[in-house]
Motif scaffolding. Structure first.
Motif, mmCIF file in Angstrom:
data_model
loop_
_atom_site.group_PDB
_atom_site.id
_atom_site.type_symbol
_atom_site.label_atom_id
_atom_site.label_comp_id
_atom_site.label_asym_id
_atom_site.label_seq_id
_atom_site.Cartn_x
_atom_site.Cartn_y
_atom_site.Cartn_z
ATOM 1 N N SER A 65 -2.062 4.910 -3.621
ATOM 2 C CA SER A 65 -2.575 4.351 -4.869
ATOM 3 C C SER A 65 -2.714 5.423 -5.936
ATOM 4 O O SER A 65 -2.263 5.256 -7.080
ATOM 5 C CB SER A 65 -3.932 3.684 -4.602
ATOM 6 O OG SER A 65 -4.526 3.267 -5.799
ATOM 7 N N GLN A 66 -3.317 6.550 -5.578
ATOM 8 C CA GLN A 66 -3.545 7.626 -6.546
ATOM 9 C C GLN A 66 -2.230 8.182 -7.083
ATOM 10 O O GLN A 66 -2.067 8.396 -8.289
ATOM 11 C CB GLN A 66 -4.362 8.738 -5.885
ATOM 12 C CG GLN A 66 -5.788 8.328 -5.526
ATOM 13 C CD GLN A 66 -6.456 9.310 -4.589
ATOM 14 O OE1 GLN A 66 -5.890 10.358 -4.237
ATOM 15 N NE2 GLN A 66 -7.669 8.974 -4.142
ATOM 16 N N GLN A 67 -1.266 8.420 -6.195
ATOM 17 C CA GLN A 67 0.001 9.020 -6.617
ATOM 18 C C GLN A 67 0.800 8.062 -7.517
ATOM 19 O O GLN A 67 1.392 8.489 -8.514
ATOM 20 C CB GLN A 67 0.828 9.397 -5.388
ATOM 21 C CG GLN A 67 0.286 10.567 -4.596
ATOM 22 C CD GLN A 67 0.477 11.901 -5.300
ATOM 23 O OE1 GLN A 67 1.086 11.999 -6.361
ATOM 24 N NE2 GLN A 67 -0.057 12.965 -4.698
ATOM 25 N N LEU A 68 0.831 6.795 -7.167
ATOM 26 C CA LEU A 68 1.586 5.847 -7.987
ATOM 27 C C LEU A 68 0.972 5.719 -9.382
ATOM 28 O O LEU A 68 1.695 5.682 -10.389
ATOM 29 C CB LEU A 68 1.641 4.489 -7.295
ATOM 30 C CG LEU A 68 2.508 4.398 -6.032
ATOM 31 C CD1 LEU A 68 2.370 3.021 -5.380
ATOM 32 C CD2 LEU A 68 3.982 4.667 -6.372
ATOM 33 N N ARG A 97 2.550 4.133 -12.618
ATOM 34 C CA ARG A 97 2.446 2.710 -12.269
ATOM 35 C C ARG A 97 1.068 2.217 -12.705
ATOM 36 O O ARG A 97 0.051 2.882 -12.445
ATOM 37 C CB ARG A 97 2.631 2.494 -10.770
ATOM 38 C CG ARG A 97 2.958 1.036 -10.367
ATOM 39 C CD ARG A 97 4.398 0.708 -10.648
ATOM 40 N NE ARG A 97 4.692 -0.725 -10.504
ATOM 41 C CZ ARG A 97 5.488 -1.233 -9.569
ATOM 42 N NH1 ARG A 97 6.064 -0.428 -8.685
ATOM 43 N NH2 ARG A 97 5.731 -2.516 -9.549
ATOM 44 N N ALA A 98 1.013 1.066 -13.337
ATOM 45 C CA ALA A 98 -0.238 0.549 -13.869
ATOM 46 C C ALA A 98 -1.249 0.300 -12.761
ATOM 47 O O ALA A 98 -0.900 -0.206 -11.687
ATOM 48 C CB ALA A 98 0.015 -0.743 -14.640
ATOM 49 N N ALA A 99 -2.503 0.630 -13.021
ATOM 50 C CA ALA A 99 -3.559 0.430 -12.031
ATOM 51 C C ALA A 99 -3.763 -1.046 -11.721
ATOM 52 O O ALA A 99 -4.263 -1.399 -10.651
ATOM 53 C CB ALA A 99 -4.869 1.043 -12.530
ATOM 54 N N ILE A 127 3.598 -3.771 -2.956
ATOM 55 C CA ILE A 127 3.175 -3.399 -4.300
ATOM 56 C C ILE A 127 4.221 -3.898 -5.295
ATOM 57 O O ILE A 127 5.413 -3.607 -5.148
ATOM 58 C CB ILE A 127 3.012 -1.872 -4.421
ATOM 59 C CG1 ILE A 127 1.955 -1.388 -3.420
ATOM 60 C CG2 ILE A 127 2.635 -1.471 -5.853
ATOM 61 C CD1 ILE A 127 1.862 0.129 -3.306
ATOM 62 N N GLY A 128 3.771 -4.668 -6.255
ATOM 63 C CA GLY A 128 4.697 -5.155 -7.276
ATOM 64 C C GLY A 128 4.291 -6.513 -7.806
ATOM 65 O O GLY A 128 3.466 -7.220 -7.214
ATOM 66 N N LEU A 176 9.219 5.999 -7.163
ATOM 67 C CA LEU A 176 8.483 4.865 -6.601
ATOM 68 C C LEU A 176 7.595 4.189 -7.637
ATOM 69 O O LEU A 176 7.295 2.997 -7.522
ATOM 70 C CB LEU A 176 7.619 5.335 -5.425
ATOM 71 C CG LEU A 176 8.364 5.957 -4.233
ATOM 72 C CD1 LEU A 176 7.380 6.368 -3.145
ATOM 73 C CD2 LEU A 176 9.384 4.986 -3.672
ATOM 74 N N ALA A 177 7.166 4.920 -8.651
ATOM 75 C CA ALA A 177 6.241 4.377 -9.641
ATOM 76 C C ALA A 177 6.931 3.560 -10.725
ATOM 77 O O ALA A 177 6.259 2.979 -11.580
ATOM 78 C CB ALA A 177 5.442 5.520 -10.277
#
Length: 472
Positions: free
Chosen positions: A391-394, A399-401, A441-442, A371-372
């Motif tokens: 949010s934390q897991q990605l 995945r960029a913050a 998200i993306g 997913l990230a």
């Protein structure tokens, strides 16, 4: 609803019309077609009214209005160019609890005349509650073109057969199904062709050979909220249903489209609170269909995308009950489109993943590393409660913050809210968004400011800007 639409039987009932000009003449023509007994109070009569008076088809009661003239009348119409007199008529009629209409003065009307499409005995009435009469007239013109003249004869024949059909079919639902088939089949075609005797023979044959239908279940996707996104097929089966089982996510606007006398049962579920267990819903579907009812299972979005539609139909199938599926616009497709966020774009995302944030406790964990990955869009259903974990897991898996995100609350509805920011702000955004909410998200989210259209106010139009919060 500002006015209750009713059809009044005016045959041989006295109606008082105050005024004798052209406007009064038009109203009297309509009232006479309904069989009313017309009483007129006016100084002079329009030539057409004078002709009717000489033929004794109307009564010229007096030249001056007096309150006692309201004594035994059914309706009152004031159609003079004297506003003070019209106001007196209105006040006196109200005092006596008479329904009154002051022509072209909507605040002084306890009833109003709709625009009418006359296919007697079938009559269609259209009203804007006095706010936009020209709009009502334009709609009437469209309906005039759509509704064939044969509808009146079809209703006449159906009326003459009602008694025989009732004797042959004791169940109200069976009678309704019989007429649905008749009005959509050979009988209707023969009436339209002017073959009235053959049409009655067709009705007789259909009634003799009528077989009672068994129950069935139709799974219908209601879409994400906007009633305009409901499919035509979905509307058709909702209008044929005996009973509708619906979720909380189905909007009131869509529920209003269900057949008026269908039974409605809410089996909705909310996060953390299951008002009806899934097993109970499955049982109800089976039990109701086994009673011979047409059951519609109405679900928000698309029933096969995180809607447990497959589970419910497994139970229906195991019971040997016929079923069908009417797909709907899923929330990820509908809400993002209304927010101006393309799920894919060759400059930003080559794939899109639909994910549920509400997994079974004993289910497999999400594959966060997959997913990230970049260049893809994540559309997360029921994810607001777990926004912090998502949010934390990605971010932990690469995945960029600063990845753009959007939380779309009540997508496609009039009160839609689109909150945008970055992945590290996802929890804060989710807490602010109204329910139901979709997480997106993306990089495609960056297009929202450019492509937002629903309710969006530009300097060159009069649309209302949606509620938008940007934390970036």
């Amino acid at each position: 609803m500002d006015y209750l639409p009713i059809f009044a039987d005016l045959k041989q009932r006295p109606v008082l019309v105050v005024g004798g000009g052209e406007v009064a003449s038009r109203k009297i023509d309509l009232l006479r077609r309904a069989g009313a007994e017309i009483r007129i109070v006016a100084q002079t009569l329009h030539p057409e009214l004078l002709h009717l008076y000489h033929q004794q088809q109307v009564t010229w009661l007096a030249q001056v209005f007096e309150p006692q003239q309201l004594g035994d009348v059914f309706l009152v119409i004031a159609a003079t160019d004297d506003s003070a007199l019209n106001a007196v008529v209105f006040d006196e009629a109200n005092r006596r609890h008479r329904l009154v209409n002051v022509v072209d003065d909507q605040p002084k009307c306890s009833f109003i005349f709709p625009s009418i499409v006359d296919r007697s005995p079938l009559v269609v009435a259209i009203s804007s509650s006095g706010q936009a009469p020209v709009l009502a007239r334009l709609l009437r013109e469209k309906l005039e073109a759509l509704l064939p003249a044969s509808l009146g004869k079809m209703a006449d024949i159906a009326g003459s057969w009602r008694g025989r059909v009732k004797e042959h079919l004791s169940s109200m639902s069976e009678r309704r199904r019989f007429w649905e088939k008749a009005f959509g089949g050979r009988f209707a075609a023969e009436v339209e062709a002017g073959q009235w005797q053959q049409a009655e023979q067709t009705l007789a044959a259909s009634l003799t050979g009528h077989q009672q239908d068994g129950g069935q279940v139709t799974l219908v996707g209601a879409g994400p909220g906007d009633a305009g996104l409901l499919t035509l097929r979905g509307l058709q089966v909702m209008q044929q249903a005996d009973v509708v089982l619906y979720d909380h996510l189905v909007s009131d606007e869509i529920l209003d489209l269900v057949r008026r006398d269908a039974e409605r049962i809410c089996v909705g579920k909310r996060a953390g609170s299951h008002s009806v267990a899934q097993e109970e819903t499955n049982r109800m579907l089976v039990d109701l269909a086994q009673q011979g009812k047409r059951v519609v299972r109405l679900k928000g979005g698309d029933p096969f995308i995180f809607g447990r539609g497959g589970e419910e139909l497994q139970a229906v199938s195991a019971a040997g009950i016929p079923f069908q599926v009417v797909p709907g616009v899923t929330a990820a497709a509908g809400a993002t489109a209304y927010a101006g966020i393309p799920l894919t774009h060759r400059d930003y995302a080559q794939s899109v993943l639909f994910i549920t944030g509400h997994c079974r406790p004993d289910g497999d964990a999400l594959h966060w590393s997959t997913l990230a990955q970049g260049h893809q869009t994540l559309a997360i259903y029921m994810g607001a409660v777990k926004a912090a974990e998502i949010s934390q897991q990605l971010i932990a898996h690469g995945r960029a913050a600063e990845t753009p995100v959007a939380v779309i609350g009540r997508g496609t509805r009039a009160d839609q809210q689109v909150l945008t920011g970055t992945l590290q702000e996802l929890e804060q955004l989710a807490q602010q968004a109204p329910s139901p909410a979709l997480l997106v998200i993306g990089e495609v989210v960056t297009l929202h400011q450019q492509l937002a259209w629903f309710g969006h106010q530009l300097q060159t139009d009069g649309f209302q800007r949606p509620s938008v919060v940007n934390l970036a």
